[in-house]
Design a protein around this motif. Structure first.
Motif, PDB file in Angstrom:
ATOM      1  N   ALA A 137       0.828  -1.204   0.000  1.00 56.62           N
ATOM      2  CA  ALA A 137       0.000   0.000   0.000  1.00 56.62           C
ATOM      3  C   ALA A 137       0.863   1.255   0.000  1.00 56.62           C
ATOM      4  N   LEU A 138       1.893   1.296   0.846  1.00 56.96           N
ATOM      5  CA  LEU A 138       2.756   2.477   0.918  1.00 56.96           C
ATOM      6  C   LEU A 138       3.446   2.742  -0.412  1.00 56.96           C
ATOM      7  N   ALA A 139       3.945   1.695  -1.051  1.00 46.54           N
ATOM      8  CA  ALA A 139       4.619   1.873  -2.345  1.00 46.54           C
ATOM      9  C   ALA A 139       3.639   2.418  -3.385  1.00 46.54           C
ATOM     10  N   THR A 140       2.427   1.903  -3.376  1.00 46.62           N
ATOM     11  CA  THR A 140       1.409   2.355  -4.337  1.00 46.62           C
ATOM     12  C   THR A 140       1.016   3.807  -4.077  1.00 46.62           C
ATOM     13  N   LEU A 141       0.837   4.158  -2.825  1.00 46.87           N
ATOM     14  CA  LEU A 141       0.448   5.520  -2.465  1.00 46.87           C
ATOM     15  C   LEU A 141       1.570   6.516  -2.725  1.00 46.87           C
ATOM     16  N   ASP A 142       2.817   6.087  -2.553  1.00 44.75           N
ATOM     17  CA  ASP A 142       3.945   6.962  -2.899  1.00 44.75           C
ATOM     18  C   ASP A 142       3.913   7.306  -4.381  1.00 44.75           C
ATOM     19  N   SER A 143       3.632   6.312  -5.208  1.00 40.78           N
ATOM     20  CA  SER A 143       3.539   6.560  -6.655  1.00 40.78           C
ATOM     21  C   SER A 143       2.384   7.503  -6.967  1.00 40.78           C
ATOM     22  N   ALA A 144       1.264   7.307  -6.284  1.00 38.00           N
ATOM     23  CA  ALA A 144       0.114   8.193  -6.498  1.00 38.00           C
ATOM     24  C   ALA A 144       0.462   9.620  -6.100  1.00 38.00           C
ATOM     25  N   GLY A 145       1.136   9.792  -4.952  1.00 39.48           N
ATOM     26  CA  GLY A 145       1.501  11.126  -4.490  1.00 39.48           C
ATOM     27  C   GLY A 145       2.422  11.836  -5.454  1.00 39.48           C
ATOM     28  N   LEU A 146       3.378  11.113  -6.014  1.00 41.81           N
ATOM     29  CA  LEU A 146       4.303  11.720  -6.987  1.00 41.81           C
ATOM     30  C   LEU A 146       3.562  12.161  -8.247  1.00 41.81           C
ATOM     31  N   LEU A 147       2.627  11.333  -8.680  1.00 46.37           N
ATOM     32  CA  LEU A 147       1.847  11.698  -9.864  1.00 46.37           C
ATOM     33  C   LEU A 147       0.969  12.919  -9.593  1.00 46.37           C
ATOM     34  N   ARG A 167       3.111  15.964  -9.644  1.00 46.01           N
ATOM     35  CA  ARG A 167       3.491  16.326 -11.017  1.00 46.01           C
ATOM     36  C   ARG A 167       2.349  17.010 -11.747  1.00 46.01           C
ATOM     37  N   GLU A 168       1.122  16.598 -11.406  1.00 46.69           N
ATOM     38  CA  GLU A 168      -0.058  17.192 -12.039  1.00 46.69           C
ATOM     39  C   GLU A 168      -0.496  18.489 -11.361  1.00 46.69           C
ATOM     40  N   GLY A 169       0.187  18.863 -10.272  1.00 47.27           N
ATOM     41  CA  GLY A 169      -0.184  20.069  -9.543  1.00 47.27           C
ATOM     42  C   GLY A 169      -1.465  19.926  -8.748  1.00 47.27           C
ATOM     43  N   ASP A 170      -1.802  18.694  -8.371  1.00 50.17           N
ATOM     44  CA  ASP A 170      -3.033  18.417  -7.630  1.00 50.17           C
ATOM     45  C   ASP A 170      -2.694  18.312  -6.139  1.00 50.17           C
ATOM     46  N   ALA A 222      -4.623  18.633  -3.502  1.00 51.20           N
ATOM     47  CA  ALA A 222      -5.589  17.842  -2.741  1.00 51.20           C
ATOM     48  C   ALA A 222      -5.313  16.345  -2.898  1.00 51.20           C
ATOM     49  N   GLY A 223      -5.023  15.924  -4.131  1.00 52.55           N
ATOM     50  CA  GLY A 223      -4.719  14.516  -4.360  1.00 52.55           C
ATOM     51  C   GLY A 223      -3.467  14.084  -3.623  1.00 52.55           C
ATOM     52  N   GLU A 224      -2.441  14.926  -3.658  1.00 46.63           N
ATOM     53  CA  GLU A 224      -1.206  14.602  -2.947  1.00 46.63           C
ATOM     54  C   GLU A 224      -1.469  14.473  -1.449  1.00 46.63           C
ATOM     55  N   ALA A 225      -2.289  15.390  -0.903  1.00 47.96           N
ATOM     56  CA  ALA A 225      -2.593  15.343   0.525  1.00 47.96           C
ATOM     57  C   ALA A 225      -3.413  14.100   0.872  1.00 47.96           C
ATOM     58  N   ARG A 226      -4.347  13.715   0.001  1.00 45.26           N
ATOM     59  CA  ARG A 226      -5.144  12.505   0.265  1.00 45.26           C
ATOM     60  C   ARG A 226      -4.261  11.273   0.338  1.00 45.26           C
ATOM     61  N   ALA A 227      -3.348  11.149  -0.630  1.00 45.93           N
ATOM     62  CA  ALA A 227      -2.444   9.998  -0.634  1.00 45.93           C
ATOM     63  C   ALA A 227      -1.571   9.985   0.617  1.00 45.93           C
ATOM     64  N   ALA A 228      -1.096  11.168   1.026  1.00 48.15           N
ATOM     65  CA  ALA A 228      -0.275  11.257   2.238  1.00 48.15           C
ATOM     66  C   ALA A 228      -1.078  10.874   3.472  1.00 48.15           C
ATOM     67  N   ALA A 229      -2.358  11.258   3.495  1.00 45.60           N
ATOM     68  CA  ALA A 229      -3.199  10.933   4.645  1.00 45.60           C
ATOM     69  C   ALA A 229      -3.357   9.421   4.802  1.00 45.60           C
ATOM     70  N   VAL A 230      -3.607   8.719   3.709  1.00 46.59           N
ATOM     71  CA  VAL A 230      -3.733   7.261   3.791  1.00 46.59           C
ATOM     72  C   VAL A 230      -2.407   6.649   4.233  1.00 46.59           C
ATOM     73  N   SER A 231      -1.298   7.171   3.691  1.00 42.94           N
ATOM     74  CA  SER A 231       0.019   6.675   4.111  1.00 42.94           C
ATOM     75  C   SER A 231       0.239   6.912   5.601  1.00 42.94           C
ATOM     76  N   GLY A 232      -0.183   8.090   6.096  1.00 43.45           N
ATOM     77  CA  GLY A 232      -0.024   8.383   7.510  1.00 43.45           C
ATOM     78  C   GLY A 232      -0.758   7.386   8.386  1.00 43.45           C
ATOM     79  N   ARG A 233      -1.937   6.972   7.962  1.00 40.62           N
ATOM     80  CA  ARG A 233      -2.698   5.981   8.728  1.00 40.62           C
ATOM     81  C   ARG A 233      -1.977   4.629   8.717  1.00 40.62           C
TER      82      ARG A 233
END
Length: 472
Positions: free
Chosen positions: A33-43, A46-49, A51-62
């Motif tokens: 899960a962490l590896a997948t969410l790291d990839s999502a956060g980087l994407l 890169r897209e300047g999103d 909110a999306g980056e913060a959402r991915a970080a929040a799931v990783s934090g949990r």
């Protein structure tokens, strides 16, 4: 995910990865899960999103929280907050603040944890009746409730958790509901209601089973065992423990597997199964390595130290506990446990002054900073009585024992009542009051027999026989 990649659609690919990461988290596949969410956060970045980056970080934090890697998770969340707090929706800010509260709690920073939990609740309430806000509110209130129990306010903890439960149920957050059920179980245990305690622990198991997460199921199953043992249902406790250990073997070692193993160690101590206890505690210490969950490491090393003391090896017990006492990040209740074990070790080594000081500190810490924890308060007094007995301060030892008995009876901790009756018998026998000692041993024996506590029955029978034969 494949469609998004084939179409070179970055936002869609990031959203797919985030969704996969969430599913992996619920299934307990944390590393994937962490590896997948790291990839999502980087994407997302890169897209300047933001909110999306913060959402991915929040799931990783949990996930960092459930894995026990609190410092790494805290560093990650704080970095995201510094960069993105002004660019993300208020709901995401509230969620990240709530996660920060969990991570501080894991590190033993109770004051900081409470401050962040209260701020997260305030932010969530300000958003009104929004489903996402309810998720965050339930999460933050769960942490507040747990903290209030640890601060010695079981009634307030119960009020917070029972008020927040319907919110968590509407939000459908199974993780929060499981923690709430376990938190309420501790509240009712502190308030002297073992039947309600066990029902809530079983409820937590059922919630974990709905999640389908083997680590969570194993954790909550293991939490039923002390209650079952103290109700005389050892066979059921052993069945639950075996199932928990089997489920824990299905996931990578982390604080969940370490906690299950540590719980198994204490179960084996109660059953007098010393070899199995040592094996379980050593497994817990291995699994907890790398996790910033000092409590789990402590329970494992404390178990090994306890066995050392019971088998006449005080020096190894001291060597296990002293580094933990000197380290930072351990909770206040944990500090009391370390002090009482060290006090008993120093008593066995002949350092009576230090032993008396440490056990007095343990009692004070338990009373002032963890008054809801009946087990801790009783064990601190038991250690104090044993130390005082060693220096022939019989009246003081008896006072400590009687205080512990009063706590056990008030909180309906029947197993601990028997244990303290046995200790009271030891004090009276050493003081030359064989008649009083026999009465205490007989009362302890009745309870341990009723609870089918085999090895404890044998030990008390030997003590009783020694008083009847006139032996010291």
């Amino acid at each position: 995910l494949e469609l998004a990649r084939n179409a070179e659609d970055g936002p869609a690919e990031a959203a797919s990865l985030e969704g996969i990461g969430r599913v992996l988290r619920m299934r307990g596949l944390y590393r994937e899960a962490l590896a997948t969410l790291d990839s999502a956060g980087l994407l997302y970045a890169r897209e300047g999103d933001a909110a999306g980056e913060a959402r991915a970080a929040a799931v990783s934090g949990r996930i960092y929280h459930r894995e026990g890697n609190a410092q790494e998770g805290l560093d990650r969340i704080e970095q995201v907050l510094r960069r993105l707090s002004r660019a993300i929706p208020a709901i995401l800010l509230a969620e990240l603040v709530a996660i920060t509260a969990h991570l501080h709690w894991l590190l033993g920073h109770n004051e900081e944890s409470l401050r962040f939990a209260e701020e997260a609740s305030r932010l969530a309430r300000a958003l009104g009746e929004d489903p996402q806000a309810e998720l965050v509110l339930a999460d933050a209130e769960m942490r507040r409730g747990v903290l209030y129990w640890e601060m010695g306010h079981a009634d307030e903890s119960r009020r917070i958790l029972e008020t927040a439960r319907p919110i968590a149920e509407r939000a459908g957050d199974l993780v929060v509901l499981g923690v709430m059920a376990q938190g309420l179980a501790r509240d009712y245990e502190s308030l002297g209601d073992p039947e309600r305690t066990l029902a809530l622990k079983h409820e937590a198991v059922a919630i974990a089973e709905r999640m389908g997460n083997p680590g969570e199921i194993a954790l909550y199953l293991s939490f039923t065992c002390p209650t079952l043992v103290r109700m005389g249902r050892q066979s059921e406790a052993r069945q639950n423990l075996h199932r928990a250990e089997a489920l824990a073997r299905l996931i990578d070692p982390n604080w969940l597997t370490a906690t299950v193993a540590a719980g198994a160690g204490w179960f084996h101590i109660e059953m007098g199964e010393w070899t199995e206890a040592v094996q379980s505690f050593e497994a817990a210490a291995r699994d907890a390595q790398g996790a910033t969950l000092h409590g789990t490491v402590l329970w494992a090393l404390a178990g090994l130290a306890w066995i050392d003391i019971l088998h006449g090896r005080p020096e190894p017990a001291r060597d296990r506990m002293e580094p933990l006492l000197q380290s930072s990040g351990t909770g206040r209740t944990h500090t009391a446990w370390m002090l009482l074990i060290l006090g008993m070790a120093h008593s066995a080594m002949g350092d009576d002054t230090l032993a008396a000081s440490m056990t007095a500190q343990a009692v004070e810490l338990a009373d002032t900073r963890a008054p809801s924890d009946g087990y801790m308060r009783i064990q601190a007094r038991r250690a104090r009585a044993i130390v005082l007995l060693g220096v022939r301060r019989f009246a003081d030892a008896l006072d400590s024992t009687d205080d512990a008995l009063s706590i056990a009876r008030t909180m309906r901790l029947t197993w601990e009542e028997a244990l303290m009756l046995e200790t009271r018998g030891d004090v009276l026998a050493r003081a030359g009051n064989n008649e009083g000692a026999r009465a205490s041993f007989q009362a302890a024996l009745r309870i341990f027999t009723l609870l089918q506590a085999g090895c404890h029955v044998d030990r008390v029978e030997r003590a009783l026989a020694s008083t009847e034969s006139g032996q010291p």
